[in-house]
Write an enzyme that holds these catalytic residues in place. Sequence first.
Site: not given
Length: 129
Positions: A29, A93, A95
Amino acid sequence: MASIFTKIVNGEIPCYKIAEDDNFLAFLDVNPNAKGHTLCIPKKEIDKIFDIEDDLYLGLMAFSKKIAVALEKAVPCKRVGMTVIGLEVPHAHVHLIPLNMMDDARFTSKVKLSDEEFKALAQAISNQL
């Protein structure tokens, strides 16, 4: 219109890639909560995590687990947390966030890394796979 993640999958936008296979991609990220904050995505653009067909969903979870194990080896932390929020980017998505305190998972503070630090970190995690 293609999501930013689809553009990353297609190579139109660069990323700090950790791993990929035919169906999934893991990359750092660029606005991380903690050093090593990683995103795992299906390459197929699907907006919501629970809209993913079962086999692909289970594959994403297995892929994410593999990345999390490598992440925990490469980045000192108490554990790797996982969250699925998906409001910023309309592409499902996961994390993966190295956690040392609860604030690391709250998306309230961010860490800054240089391009060199991102590259070295992506390589260090990838080396643990």
